[in-house]
Write an enzyme that holds these catalytic residues in place. Structure first.
Site, PDB file in Angstrom:
ATOM      1  N   LYS A  56       4.639  -4.480   8.382  1.00 33.42           N
ATOM      2  CA  LYS A  56       5.627  -5.195   7.567  1.00 33.42           C
ATOM      3  C   LYS A  56       7.032  -4.990   8.144  1.00 33.42           C
ATOM      4  O   LYS A  56       7.823  -5.936   8.242  1.00 33.42           O
ATOM      5  CB  LYS A  56       5.553  -4.697   6.113  1.00 33.42           C
ATOM      6  N   GLN A 100       4.106   0.386  -1.823  1.00 37.16           N
ATOM      7  CA  GLN A 100       2.819   0.279  -1.125  1.00 37.16           C
ATOM      8  C   GLN A 100       1.715   0.932  -1.954  1.00 37.16           C
ATOM      9  O   GLN A 100       1.847   2.075  -2.384  1.00 37.16           O
ATOM     10  CB  GLN A 100       2.944   0.938   0.266  1.00 37.16           C
ATOM     11  N   ASP A 123       5.745  -8.668  -4.006  1.00 38.39           N
ATOM     12  CA  ASP A 123       4.279  -8.611  -4.002  1.00 38.39           C
ATOM     13  C   ASP A 123       3.696  -9.490  -5.102  1.00 38.39           C
ATOM     14  O   ASP A 123       2.490  -9.755  -5.109  1.00 38.39           O
ATOM     15  CB  ASP A 123       3.802  -7.164  -4.228  1.00 38.39           C
TER      16      ASP A 123
END
Ligand code: NDP
Length: 285
Positions: A56, A100, A123
């Site tokens: 990422k 994460q 997300d």
């Protein structure tokens, strides 16, 4: 784009094109002194998470998005993580916040995801964004299914009236995938571990999405002739990374299929960049 004779839906190639498009938009924002920023919080030292986070970061760097990584110890408390999220919510230069997953056991994941400002939830896991997705569609939708929709769209796959079957019902892939396919007028079936006669369903699928997390779980004989097969699975095996679909067997029957690696994975990352850019444009005008 057209599917070639190799029948491959080239997620890696499409992701590269998307990165070029995003770079241009980032450059335009920079001319207005706006630099989109993504901050990733990594708690603990899960090896797979470290790899994903580094992908990422590298992708952000390629397109000019400011990326920063906050590493927190694996014994971080709920309160410490919450306070970090709140600090980022209040930082105007941060457009996207990504915590994460998975998080260590002492952390209540749901509470952390709820603490993220929905406008920065790149997300798409915040209940507000999940609700928006169900009711009216949302920009900040989960990256993997959104990336799959983008891939299908770039290959002009017509979903209208098609039988779509999603195997897996997780919050990050299966469930949002269901809503996105439905919103695009497919007739959608979702299968899971309690589904009786899985093959009956997969054999009917014009569009088959496998998100199970079991190597080669969908065998070639479970695929309908002429189907579009999307393999979300990432499984580590002695042969390296393999998907949830038995690739060679499925490819013989399919009209098109995503490879692993090089299919859904790169599209997921490209979509994270897209979400960060969209969050920046939306929030900062
Ligand atoms: P989860 O473990 O959260 O969900 C797996 C789903 O598969 C569950 O809904 C489960 O059903 C279902 N399932 C398990 N066994 C069977 C079975 N025998 N028959 C039918 N369904 C079954 O996984 P995720 O959705 O998070 O991920 C799925 C895979 O995709 C993993 O390999 C993961 O690594 C990969 N992944 C890849 C991404 C990418 O960018 N390419 C991004 C995210 C995930 P039940 O609900 O009944 O338990």
């Amino acid at each position: 784009m057209r599917v070639g004779e190799d029948k491959i839906l080239d997620g890696r190639g499409v992701a590269k094109k998307i990165e070029v498009e995003i770079s241009k938009k980032v450059d335009e924002l920079k001319e207005k002194n706006v630099v989109p920023g993504l901050t990733v919080i990594l708690v603990g030292d899960n090896p797979a998470s470290q790899v994903y986070v580094s992908y990422k970061e590298k992708a952000c760097n390629r397109v000019g998005i400011n990326s920063s990584l906050i590493r927190m110890a694996k014994d971080t408390s709920q309160a410490e993580l919450l306070s970090e999220v709140k600090r980022l919510n209040n930082n105007d230069s941060v457009d996207g916040i990504l915590v994460q997953l998975p998080l260590p056991d002492q952390i209540d994941e749901e509470e952390i995801l709820k603490a993220i400002d929905p406008a920065k939830d790149v997300d798409g896991f915040h209940p507000v964004n999940v609700g928006d997705l169900v009711v009216k569609g949302t920009n900040l939708a989960p990256c993997t299914p959104k990336g799959i929709m983008e891939l299908l769209s770039r290959y002009d796959v017509d979903l209208e009236g098609k039988e779509a079957v999603v195997v897996g019902r997780s919050n990050i892939v299966g469930k949002p995938m269901f809503h996105m396919l439905l919103d695009n007028n497919a007739t959608v079936t979702v299968c899971h571990s309690r589904t009786k006669d899985l093959k009956y369903h997969t054999k009917r699928a014009d569009i088959l999405v496998a998100a199970v997390g079991r190597p080669n779980f969908i065998s070639g004989d479970m695929v309908k002739e002429g189907a579009i097969v999307i393999d979300v699975g990432i499984n580590r095996s002695d042969d390296g990374l393999v998907g949830d679909v038995e690739f060679e067997g499925a490819k013989k029957r399919a009209a098109a299929i995503t490879p692993v690696p090089g299919g859904v994975g790169p599209m997921t990352i490209a979509t994270l960049l897209m979400n960060t850019l969209e969050a920046c444009e939306e929030r900062r005008g």
